[in-house]
Scaffold this active site. Structure first.
Site, PDB file in Angstrom:
ATOM      1  N   ASP A   1      -2.338   1.721  -4.878  1.00 53.30           N
ATOM      2  CA  ASP A   1      -3.627   2.035  -4.253  1.00 53.30           C
ATOM      3  C   ASP A   1      -4.672   1.003  -4.662  1.00 53.30           C
ATOM      4  OD1 ASP A   1      -4.758   2.844  -6.828  1.00 53.30           O
ATOM      5  OD2 ASP A   1      -3.543   4.650  -6.608  1.00 53.30           O
TER       6      ASP A   1
ATOM      7  N   HIS B   1       0.807  -1.224   0.000  1.00 52.24           N
ATOM      8  CA  HIS B   1       0.000   0.000   0.000  1.00 52.24           C
ATOM      9  C   HIS B   1       0.839   1.273   0.000  1.00 52.24           C
ATOM     10  CE1 HIS B   1      -3.725   1.890  -0.140  1.00 52.24           C
ATOM     11  NE2 HIS B   1      -4.347   1.369   0.913  1.00 52.24           N
TER      12      HIS B   1
END
Length: 476
Positions: free
Chosen positions: A450, A446
């Site tokens: 995304d 992350h």
């Protein structure tokens, strides 16, 4: 004794005789110790310590898994000495000398260290010269140094079988151009080199041969689709209660798992799941299985999953990238080296198919067959287990549907595939039909990926598999 030359050393004196006429033990005096010399002038053996060379990848120690020789055995150059296993791969160690094994320095399952002796070999100095740092006893050495298969500062990559073929034909590997991965010399390279030297015409390489499918009357009949599913039978193993705790060291691939998963904890994971309708792909695979079988390749679903992932990575290269330790730079990998997690007796291993972006589905299937065979035998090499850029894990072969896969650093994404199930679904007309459904679970880093990017990649990958004919538009 007719003395030809006398050489003094710090602890002993060596007397080299050109001709032996009379032998008298009392004539040989040593300053600190005594040695018995053979009276035959023919004997000119010396003991060398064959050391474990640097395997690469920062490996400093290995476990001795199997000895192919024992004390007293005769060995030749490139004969297999032993098999060792690091935390990354199994490696077969081959001999650098012709001679007789005098001592094994390790037992099975002992830890051997790089740069330390593996075995002592008695060699005949009249046939070759050992490196000075390997010599235990130092009789007078010839000034000629034979570098049969190596150039100083350059390592020649070739399997023991290829090296033996070269030796039998008196070919120096340094003169052969390797066409394999990392310039590895293959059997075909040796044969082509021989052809150039002798003018012989060699048959074409098996890889270039395309076997046409058999006529319909000769094709292998497909299994009936309504064949009952086989119920998995658990393997019964005798249970032994010792009543005592047992402590074992973590070694081999388990040690690699500890190291890799500890590093993976530093990555902020996020997950994304979806289901895929593989009805059309199941039908297509059934049609292609006999054709692949004729070519000697077992065709599973995994080659389709891998190729579809590669096509998706071309559109979303951030998923085929790596992030440096300082989190300041992202490296987009040019090659799609897609790893496939395998459950073996040695533990979880993840070999990878190299350069999937330029491979056909058939070539991917062939490479997977090779990796699976080597993995089952515990013979995967370092090159097979390193360099991965993206990973798929097929938990469905065991029976799971959803999972939370853990990213393998320095990669940034991984997918886990569930089992294929026959489930009811609705078509566009609202009618119920039998669908071949598979669930997929993605994990991504992350820090640089995304959720929207992961979802778009998954949707593209899903579209290729639900409509396999669409892959033809993007195949290169």
């Amino acid at each position: 004794v007719c003395i030809h030359r006398v050489r003094s050393c710090s602890s002993i004196r060596f007397i080299k005789s050109k001709y032996v006429c009379v032998f008298d033990k009392s004539a040989l005096k040593f300053s600190h110790q005594q040695r018995l010399f053979r009276t035959s002038a023919v004997s000119c053996g010396q003991i060398v310590q064959f050391k474990l060379s640097d395997i690469g990848e920062g490996i400093t120690e290995v476990t001795v898994k199997e000895w192919y020789i024992k004390e007293g055995d005769s060995v030749s150059q490139f004969d297999s000495i032993c098999e060792v296993q690091s935390d990354k791969a199994s490696v077969t160690i081959t001999s650098r000398y012709d001679g007789i094994i005098r001592k094994l320095h390790y037992n099975l399952d002992d830890i051997a260290f790089v740069g330390k002796p593996l075995v002592d070999i008695e060699i005949d100095i009249s046939k070759g010269v050992a490196p000075e740092e390997d010599v235990v006893e130092t009789p007078p050495m010839s000034h000629e140094e034979h570098t049969h298969q190596e150039i100083k500062g350059h390592k020649t990559l070739a399997t023991p079988a290829v090296r033996r073929l070269a030796m039998e034909n008196n070919i120096k590997l340094s003169e052969v151009v390797g066409t394999g991965k990392d310039n590895r010399i293959l059997k075909e390279d040796i044969l082509n080199y021989l052809a150039k030297q002798t003018g012989a015409i060699l048959p074409p390489s098996p890889k270039a041969e395309i076997i046409p499918p058999l006529p319909k009357s000769e094709t292998v009949p497909a299994a009936p689709k309504d064949k009952a599913r086989k119920t998995p039978v658990p393997v019964s193993r005798p249970i032994v209660f010792s009543g005592k705790d047992k402590t074992e060291p973590i070694t081999g691939f388990h040690k690699a798992m500890v190291k890799t998963m500890s590093a993976a904890l530093k990555i902020p994971h996020f997950g994304y799941c979806d289901e895929i309708d593989l009805t059309q792909l199941v039908e297509l695979r059934e049609e292609l299985k006999p054709v692949a079988q004729i070519r000697g390749v077992k065709l599973s679903f995994m080659p389709f999953f891998i190729k579809a992932a590669s096509l998706g990575l071309l559109q979303y290269p951030i998923l085929n990238a790596s992030l440096d330790e300082s989190c300041q730079n992202v490296t987009y990998k040019a090659s799609h080296n897609i790893g496939v997690a395998m459950d073996t007796e040695q533990g979880l291993i993840v070999p990878n198919v190299k350069n999937v972006q330029v491979c056909s589905i058939f070539e991917i299937a062939s490479e997977l067959n090779r990796l699976q065979s080597l993995g089952a035998a515990g013979q995967l090499g370092t090159n097979d287990l390193t360099g991965g850029t993206f990973t798929l894990s097929n938990i469905g072969t065991i029976g799971g549907t959803y999972t939370k896969p853990v990213i393998l650093p320095p990669e940034v994404a991984i997918g886990a595939l569930g089992k294929i199930q026959v489930l009811p679904r609705f078509n566009g007309k609202g009618e119920v039909f039998k669908a071949q459904i598979m669930n997929v679970s993605w994990s991504a880093d992350h820090r640089i990926i995304d959720g929207a990017t992961m979802a778009r990649f998954s949707n593209l990958w899903k579209s290729y598999l639900e409509n396999p004919a669409s892959m033809l538009l993007d195949l290169k």
